[in-house]
Scaffold this motif. Structure first.
Motif, PDB file in Angstrom:
ATOM      1  N   MET A  82      81.903 -57.594 -56.087  1.00 13.19           N
ATOM      2  CA  MET A  82      83.336 -57.277 -56.072  1.00 13.19           C
ATOM      3  C   MET A  82      84.451 -56.434 -56.120  1.00 13.19           C
ATOM      4  N   VAL A  83      84.523 -55.500 -56.198  1.00 15.21           N
ATOM      5  CA  VAL A  83      85.292 -54.590 -56.961  1.00 15.21           C
ATOM      6  C   VAL A  83      86.933 -54.176 -56.164  1.00 15.21           C
ATOM      7  N   ASN A  84      88.267 -54.020 -57.398  1.00 17.41           N
ATOM      8  CA  ASN A  84      88.969 -53.912 -56.893  1.00 17.41           C
ATOM      9  C   ASN A  84      89.911 -55.284 -55.565  1.00 17.41           C
ATOM     10  N   PRO A  85      90.302 -56.031 -56.114  1.00 13.04           N
ATOM     11  CA  PRO A  85      90.339 -57.265 -55.390  1.00 13.04           C
ATOM     12  C   PRO A  85      91.938 -57.215 -55.408  1.00 13.04           C
ATOM     13  N   ARG A  86      92.634 -57.038 -53.811  1.00 14.45           N
ATOM     14  CA  ARG A  86      93.427 -57.935 -53.882  1.00 14.45           C
ATOM     15  C   ARG A  86      93.702 -59.111 -52.811  1.00 14.45           C
ATOM     16  N   GLU A  87      94.486 -60.161 -53.396  1.00 16.66           N
ATOM     17  CA  GLU A  87      94.896 -61.088 -52.574  1.00 16.66           C
ATOM     18  C   GLU A  87      96.199 -61.787 -51.905  1.00 16.66           C
ATOM     19  N   TYR A  88      95.991 -62.270 -50.988  1.00 21.10           N
ATOM     20  CA  TYR A  88      96.926 -62.255 -50.185  1.00 21.10           C
ATOM     21  C   TYR A  88      97.023 -64.216 -49.452  1.00 21.10           C
ATOM     22  N   ARG A  89      98.660 -64.465 -49.775  1.00 24.99           N
ATOM     23  CA  ARG A  89      98.881 -65.708 -48.854  1.00 24.99           C
ATOM     24  C   ARG A  89      99.652 -65.441 -47.241  1.00 24.99           C
ATOM     25  N   SER A  90      98.951 -66.128 -46.185  1.00 26.23           N
ATOM     26  CA  SER A  90     100.332 -66.453 -45.066  1.00 26.23           C
ATOM     27  C   SER A  90     100.909 -67.844 -44.853  1.00 26.23           C
ATOM     28  N   GLU A  91     100.539 -68.501 -44.244  1.00 27.24           N
ATOM     29  CA  GLU A  91     101.328 -69.471 -43.640  1.00 27.24           C
ATOM     30  C   GLU A  91     100.842 -70.495 -43.488  1.00 27.24           C
ATOM     31  N   ASP A  92      99.351 -69.605 -43.212  1.00 28.65           N
ATOM     32  CA  ASP A  92      97.738 -70.841 -42.786  1.00 28.65           C
ATOM     33  C   ASP A  92      96.675 -70.277 -43.048  1.00 28.65           C
ATOM     34  N   ARG A  93      96.731 -69.287 -44.181  1.00 30.74           N
ATOM     35  CA  ARG A  93      95.369 -68.103 -44.544  1.00 30.74           C
ATOM     36  C   ARG A  93      95.562 -67.871 -46.397  1.00 30.74           C
ATOM     37  N   GLU A 134     104.683 -63.875 -41.369  1.00 28.71           N
ATOM     38  CA  GLU A 134     104.530 -63.302 -43.209  1.00 28.71           C
ATOM     39  C   GLU A 134     103.049 -63.233 -44.389  1.00 28.71           C
ATOM     40  N   VAL A 135     103.405 -62.420 -44.909  1.00 31.47           N
ATOM     41  CA  VAL A 135     102.328 -62.204 -45.444  1.00 31.47           C
ATOM     42  C   VAL A 135     102.412 -61.387 -47.384  1.00 31.47           C
ATOM     43  N   LEU A 136     102.441 -62.499 -47.535  1.00 29.92           N
ATOM     44  CA  LEU A 136     102.772 -62.101 -49.471  1.00 29.92           C
ATOM     45  C   LEU A 136     101.419 -61.275 -49.690  1.00 29.92           C
ATOM     46  N   GLU A 137     101.846 -60.711 -50.695  1.00 30.53           N
ATOM     47  CA  GLU A 137     100.993 -59.966 -52.136  1.00 30.53           C
ATOM     48  C   GLU A 137     100.630 -60.645 -53.585  1.00 30.53           C
ATOM     49  N   LEU A 138     100.391 -61.568 -53.340  1.00 29.11           N
ATOM     50  CA  LEU A 138      99.184 -62.257 -54.298  1.00 29.11           C
ATOM     51  C   LEU A 138      99.093 -61.323 -56.120  1.00 29.11           C
TER      52      LEU A 138
END
Length: 73
Positions: free
Chosen positions: A38-49, A5-9
């Motif tokens: 950097m422009v247009n940032p998008r943040e993600y999190r998974s179990e190990d990253r 699972e990858v969550l977008e924060l």
């Protein structure tokens, strides 16, 4: 959290000073330069990253910043 699972924060939930640090401290593999921004940032999190993806402020190439949490032990 599921292993795949990858969550977008919401990057903009971070404090303003952290946002500015992450947006400024970058490495672009296309330009081969540091701190171009950097422009247009998008943040993600998974179990190990945990990472932020955006576009190089100079060339528009995708840049990725890995977020590493260090133990204070």
């Amino acid at each position: 959290m599921d292993q795949n699972e990858v969550l977008e924060l919401n990057f903009y939930d971070r404090p303003e000073d952290e946002q500015q640090d992450f947006l400024a401290q970058t490495w672009c593999n296309q330009c081969l330069e540091v701190d171009l921004g950097m422009v247009n940032p998008r943040e993600y999190r998974s179990e190990d990253r945990h990472w932020i993806v955006g576009d190089c402020a100079r060339c528009g190439n995708e840049v990725i910043t890995e977020i590493v949490y260090e133990d204070d032990e």
